[in-house]
Design a protein around this motif. Structure first.
Motif, PDB file in Angstrom:
ATOM      1  N   UNK A  98      51.546 -46.499   2.964  1.00  0.00           N
ATOM      2  CA  UNK A  98      50.490 -46.566   4.093  1.00  0.00           C
ATOM      3  C   UNK A  98      50.554 -47.774   4.733  1.00  0.00           C
ATOM      4  N   UNK A  99      50.287 -47.729   6.022  1.00  0.00           N
ATOM      5  CA  UNK A  99      50.398 -49.247   6.895  1.00  0.00           C
ATOM      6  C   UNK A  99      48.958 -49.163   7.361  1.00  0.00           C
ATOM      7  N   UNK A 150      43.356 -54.391  17.619  1.00  0.00           N
ATOM      8  CA  UNK A 150      44.045 -53.434  18.387  1.00  0.00           C
ATOM      9  C   UNK A 150      45.381 -53.475  18.695  1.00  0.00           C
ATOM     10  N   UNK A 151      46.233 -52.532  18.859  1.00  0.00           N
ATOM     11  CA  UNK A 151      45.913 -51.247  18.462  1.00  0.00           C
ATOM     12  C   UNK A 151      45.599 -50.812  16.940  1.00  0.00           C
ATOM     13  N   UNK A 179      46.394 -62.827  10.339  1.00  0.00           N
ATOM     14  CA  UNK A 179      45.271 -62.190  10.407  1.00  0.00           C
ATOM     15  C   UNK A 179      45.501 -61.343  11.486  1.00  0.00           C
ATOM     16  N   UNK A 180      45.053 -60.071  11.137  1.00  0.00           N
ATOM     17  CA  UNK A 180      45.141 -58.739  12.019  1.00  0.00           C
ATOM     18  C   UNK A 180      46.447 -58.150  11.818  1.00  0.00           C
ATOM     19  N   UNK A 181      47.633 -58.474  10.968  1.00  0.00           N
ATOM     20  CA  UNK A 181      48.993 -58.118  10.803  1.00  0.00           C
ATOM     21  C   UNK A 181      48.467 -56.934  10.061  1.00  0.00           C
ATOM     22  N   UNK A 182      49.661 -55.935  10.164  1.00  0.00           N
ATOM     23  CA  UNK A 182      49.784 -54.647   9.329  1.00  0.00           C
ATOM     24  C   UNK A 182      49.757 -55.132   7.891  1.00  0.00           C
ATOM     25  N   UNK A 183      49.220 -54.227   7.043  1.00  0.00           N
ATOM     26  CA  UNK A 183      49.560 -54.284   5.559  1.00  0.00           C
ATOM     27  C   UNK A 183      49.971 -53.069   5.081  1.00  0.00           C
ATOM     28  N   UNK A 206      58.718 -50.389  14.799  1.00  0.00           N
ATOM     29  CA  UNK A 206      58.278 -51.729  14.738  1.00  0.00           C
ATOM     30  C   UNK A 206      59.085 -52.293  13.326  1.00  0.00           C
ATOM     31  N   UNK A 207      59.289 -53.558  13.588  1.00  0.00           N
ATOM     32  CA  UNK A 207      59.752 -54.257  12.525  1.00  0.00           C
ATOM     33  C   UNK A 207      59.020 -55.359  11.759  1.00  0.00           C
TER      34      UNK A 207
END
Length: 193
Positions: free
Chosen positions: A40-41, A46-47, A17-21, A117-118
């Motif tokens: 596209x990420x 936040x952020x 939940x809330x992690x980048x896609x 970021x990894x």
């Protein structure tokens, strides 16, 4: 798998939940084993993150001997302006996908505000293809001023000329045909006066 060129759209996410896609819109060239497209990420928490890069790379097909299953080894690099740019790379991906390009796992990295970021072992799945509906172009605004001037002045010849011009330019459009029919009705009404 298709032969030649085909488009695929993939989501890469660890489903937290809330992690980048990551969404990859890729054009695959099966002859040259090359891939290009857009990465596209998006992250809503936040952020907030709204990263975008042009990507390019290559892939290899690997067949597992005992099962004869086909897998894809995908390697991508990316930057804001493409492979020939002097701008440093801001994106990288290494993944293994099923032979149908619809599932698998990938590790990727992206640079945001100078910090890398990894994301490790994110699941790859087929993303829905976005179909943007075509919005019909309405001719009424194109001729609105001329029609309004002709109606205000009562100049029937000018109104007929506007309708004739519209018919010549846009004879094959259904929505425009309706607008022109309405103008012809207005002409008939004015002639009946």
């Amino acid at each position: 798998m298709s032969i030649g060129l085909f488009h695929t759209r993939l989501n890469v996410s660890n489903h937290l939940l809330g992690a980048p896609v990551l969404t990859l819109d890729l054009l695959v060239d099966t002859v040259k084993k090359k891939v290009s497209g857009i990465a596209s990420i998006y992250q809503s928490t936040y952020p907030p993150l709204n990263f975008r890069a042009r990507v390019w790379g290559e892939y290899a097909e690997v067949k597992l001997v005992p099962t004869a299953e086909s897998h894809i080894i995908l390697t991508l690099a990316g930057s804001p302006s493409g492979p020939l740019s002097q701008i440093a790379q801001t994106f990288g991906l290494k993944g293994i996908l099923g032979g149908d390009w619809a599932s698998g796992y990938a590790d990727y990295k992206y640079q945001e505000q100078g910090v890398w970021h990894y994301v490790k072992h994110a699941a790859v799945s087929q993303a829905p293809v976005i179909v943007r509906p075509e919005h019909p172009h309405h001719a009424v605004p194109l001729y609105a001023v001329a029609v309004q001037q002709a109606q205000t002045s009562g100049d029937l010849a000018q109104l007929k000329a506007v309708v004739s011009q519209g018919e010549q330019q846009l004879a094959h459009s259904g929505a425009l045909r309706n607008a022109l029919d309405q103008l012809n009705v207005e002409i008939a009404r004015l002639e009946a006066r």
